[in-house]
Design a protein around this motif. Structure first.
Motif, PDB file in Angstrom:
ATOM      1  N   GLY A  64       0.816  -1.198   0.000  1.00  0.00           N
ATOM      2  CA  GLY A  64       0.000   0.000   0.000  1.00  0.00           C
ATOM      3  C   GLY A  64       0.850   1.247   0.000  1.00  0.00           C
ATOM      4  O   GLY A  64       1.978   1.254  -0.499  1.00  0.00           O
ATOM      5  N   TYR A  65       0.284   2.294   0.609  1.00  0.00           N
ATOM      6  CA  TYR A  65       0.954   3.588   0.668  1.00  0.00           C
ATOM      7  C   TYR A  65       0.850   4.123   2.093  1.00  0.00           C
ATOM      8  O   TYR A  65      -0.242   4.202   2.654  1.00  0.00           O
ATOM      9  CB  TYR A  65       0.301   4.577  -0.304  1.00  0.00           C
ATOM     10  N   LEU A  66       1.997   4.471   2.669  1.00  0.00           N
ATOM     11  CA  LEU A  66       2.044   5.041   4.012  1.00  0.00           C
ATOM     12  C   LEU A  66       2.082   6.558   3.890  1.00  0.00           C
ATOM     13  O   LEU A  66       2.965   7.112   3.245  1.00  0.00           O
ATOM     14  CB  LEU A  66       3.279   4.533   4.762  1.00  0.00           C
ATOM     15  N   TYR A 102       9.652  -3.103   9.437  1.00  0.00           N
ATOM     16  CA  TYR A 102       8.308  -3.565   9.777  1.00  0.00           C
ATOM     17  C   TYR A 102       8.261  -4.066  11.213  1.00  0.00           C
ATOM     18  O   TYR A 102       9.300  -4.289  11.839  1.00  0.00           O
ATOM     19  CB  TYR A 102       7.875  -4.700   8.839  1.00  0.00           C
ATOM     20  N   GLN A 103       7.053  -4.263  11.696  1.00  0.00           N
ATOM     21  CA  GLN A 103       6.841  -4.828  13.026  1.00  0.00           C
ATOM     22  C   GLN A 103       6.038  -6.117  12.907  1.00  0.00           C
ATOM     23  O   GLN A 103       5.058  -6.179  12.154  1.00  0.00           O
ATOM     24  CB  GLN A 103       6.054  -3.861  13.917  1.00  0.00           C
ATOM     25  N   PHE A 104       6.465  -7.121  13.651  1.00  0.00           N
ATOM     26  CA  PHE A 104       5.683  -8.333  13.856  1.00  0.00           C
ATOM     27  C   PHE A 104       5.097  -8.183  15.244  1.00  0.00           C
ATOM     28  O   PHE A 104       5.827  -7.961  16.214  1.00  0.00           O
ATOM     29  CB  PHE A 104       6.564  -9.574  13.741  1.00  0.00           C
ATOM     30  N   ARG A 105       3.779  -8.274  15.375  1.00  0.00           N
ATOM     31  CA  ARG A 105       3.105  -7.931  16.628  1.00  0.00           C
ATOM     32  C   ARG A 105       2.224  -9.083  17.111  1.00  0.00           C
ATOM     33  O   ARG A 105       1.580  -9.748  16.309  1.00  0.00           O
ATOM     34  CB  ARG A 105       2.250  -6.692  16.416  1.00  0.00           C
ATOM     35  N   LEU A 106       2.209  -9.267  18.427  1.00  0.00           N
ATOM     36  CA  LEU A 106       1.312 -10.234  19.058  1.00  0.00           C
ATOM     37  C   LEU A 106       0.503  -9.515  20.125  1.00  0.00           C
ATOM     38  O   LEU A 106       1.070  -8.807  20.961  1.00  0.00           O
ATOM     39  CB  LEU A 106       2.112 -11.375  19.689  1.00  0.00           C
ATOM     40  N   LEU A 163       1.126  -7.728  11.226  1.00  0.00           N
ATOM     41  CA  LEU A 163       2.277  -7.068  10.617  1.00  0.00           C
ATOM     42  C   LEU A 163       1.912  -5.610  10.487  1.00  0.00           C
ATOM     43  O   LEU A 163       0.769  -5.276  10.138  1.00  0.00           O
ATOM     44  CB  LEU A 163       2.568  -7.664   9.241  1.00  0.00           C
ATOM     45  N   LEU A 164       2.857  -4.724  10.776  1.00  0.00           N
ATOM     46  CA  LEU A 164       2.580  -3.293  10.765  1.00  0.00           C
ATOM     47  C   LEU A 164       3.785  -2.555  10.210  1.00  0.00           C
ATOM     48  O   LEU A 164       4.929  -2.948  10.450  1.00  0.00           O
ATOM     49  CB  LEU A 164       2.277  -2.814  12.192  1.00  0.00           C
ATOM     50  N   ILE A 165       3.501  -1.488   9.472  1.00  0.00           N
ATOM     51  CA  ILE A 165       4.552  -0.571   9.054  1.00  0.00           C
ATOM     52  C   ILE A 165       4.222   0.791   9.642  1.00  0.00           C
ATOM     53  O   ILE A 165       3.086   1.259   9.562  1.00  0.00           O
ATOM     54  CB  ILE A 165       4.726  -0.517   7.519  1.00  0.00           C
ATOM     55  N   ALA A 166       5.211   1.397  10.285  1.00  0.00           N
ATOM     56  CA  ALA A 166       5.068   2.721  10.893  1.00  0.00           C
ATOM     57  C   ALA A 166       6.462   3.344  11.004  1.00  0.00           C
ATOM     58  O   ALA A 166       6.856   3.819  12.063  1.00  0.00           O
ATOM     59  CB  ALA A 166       4.416   2.615  12.264  1.00  0.00           C
ATOM     60  N   ASP A 167       7.212   3.324   9.906  1.00  0.00           N
ATOM     61  CA  ASP A 167       8.610   3.744   9.932  1.00  0.00           C
ATOM     62  C   ASP A 167       8.829   5.241   9.679  1.00  0.00           C
ATOM     63  O   ASP A 167       9.951   5.681   9.476  1.00  0.00           O
ATOM     64  CB  ASP A 167       9.440   2.911   8.951  1.00  0.00           C
ATOM     65  N   LYS A 168       7.735   6.012   9.710  1.00  0.00           N
ATOM     66  CA  LYS A 168       7.808   7.480   9.557  1.00  0.00           C
ATOM     67  C   LYS A 168       8.352   7.919   8.196  1.00  0.00           C
ATOM     68  O   LYS A 168       8.913   8.992   8.063  1.00  0.00           O
ATOM     69  CB  LYS A 168       8.610   8.121  10.690  1.00  0.00           C
TER      70      LYS A 168
END
Length: 186
Positions: A64-66, A102-106, A163-168
């Motif tokens: 996608g697009y951040l 990226y983040q791997f989240r639980l 999975l999350l992307i939030a790398d600014k």
């Protein structure tokens, strides 16, 4: 001859004891598995990032697009856990990314809504790679901030994986994933 056979058998047995093995709880991405995943982006808070989760032959892609506009800056894909992660000693992802972080989240019942145990990883552009995490690799966070006084992660408490992307960094992103393997030390 008998000594050689015994040594080979002993070597095999020792190798098995010191290795990790995957088991039936693995998540392998196919057309059915990919339908269990839900995208959740910063538009729930006024942002304008967007993402998709699509199946390809043998893997799924989170892309996608951040956007950082309107106080945005995250995109994610998640699913409730089925199978149970309780027997895992570590978790291995087989992924191909775009060079971004990226983040791997639980998520567990021990954390309040919006908080998760997070392990971060950086991808190598356009190369399949393996990343592996133990419980100690995860830290509790809420909206990017570390949480103190929270219990350490226990895989058996996990209820949701994401999975999350939030790398600014505004722009396109793409992360493909073949599997989430639950490894068990034996």
């Amino acid at each position: 001859m008998k000594v050689t056979t015994r040594l080979v058998c002993l070597g095999f047995f020792l190798a098995m004891l010191t290795s990790s093995q995957s088991f039936a709880g693995d998540i392998t991405f196919d057309a059915v598995e990919s339908k269990h995943w839900l995208t959740v982006n910063d538009n729930v808070m006024g942002g304008i990032s967007y993402s998709h989760f699509t199946y390809h032959q043998g893997y799924s892609t989170f892309s996608g697009y951040l956007s950082l506009e309107n106080n945005g800056g995250f995109a994610s894909v998640r699913r409730l856990i089925s199978p149970d992660f309780s027997a895992a000693s570590s978790i291995k992802l087989i992924i191909k990314g775009d060079g971004r972080r990226y983040q791997f989240r639980l998520k567990t019942h021990n954390l309040y809504e919006g908080a998760a145990y997070v392990a971060e990883f950086t991808t190598t552009p356009n190369q399949w790679q393996t990343v592996q995490f133990s419980e100690a690799d995860f830290s509790p966070r809420y909206r990017g901030k570390a949480l103190s006084s929270m219990p350490a992660l226990n895989f058996s408490d996990a209820m949701q994986v994401s999975l999350l992307i939030a790398d600014k960094k505004a722009g396109k992103f793409k992360l493909s994933i073949k599997s989430i393997q639950l490894l068990q030390s034996i």
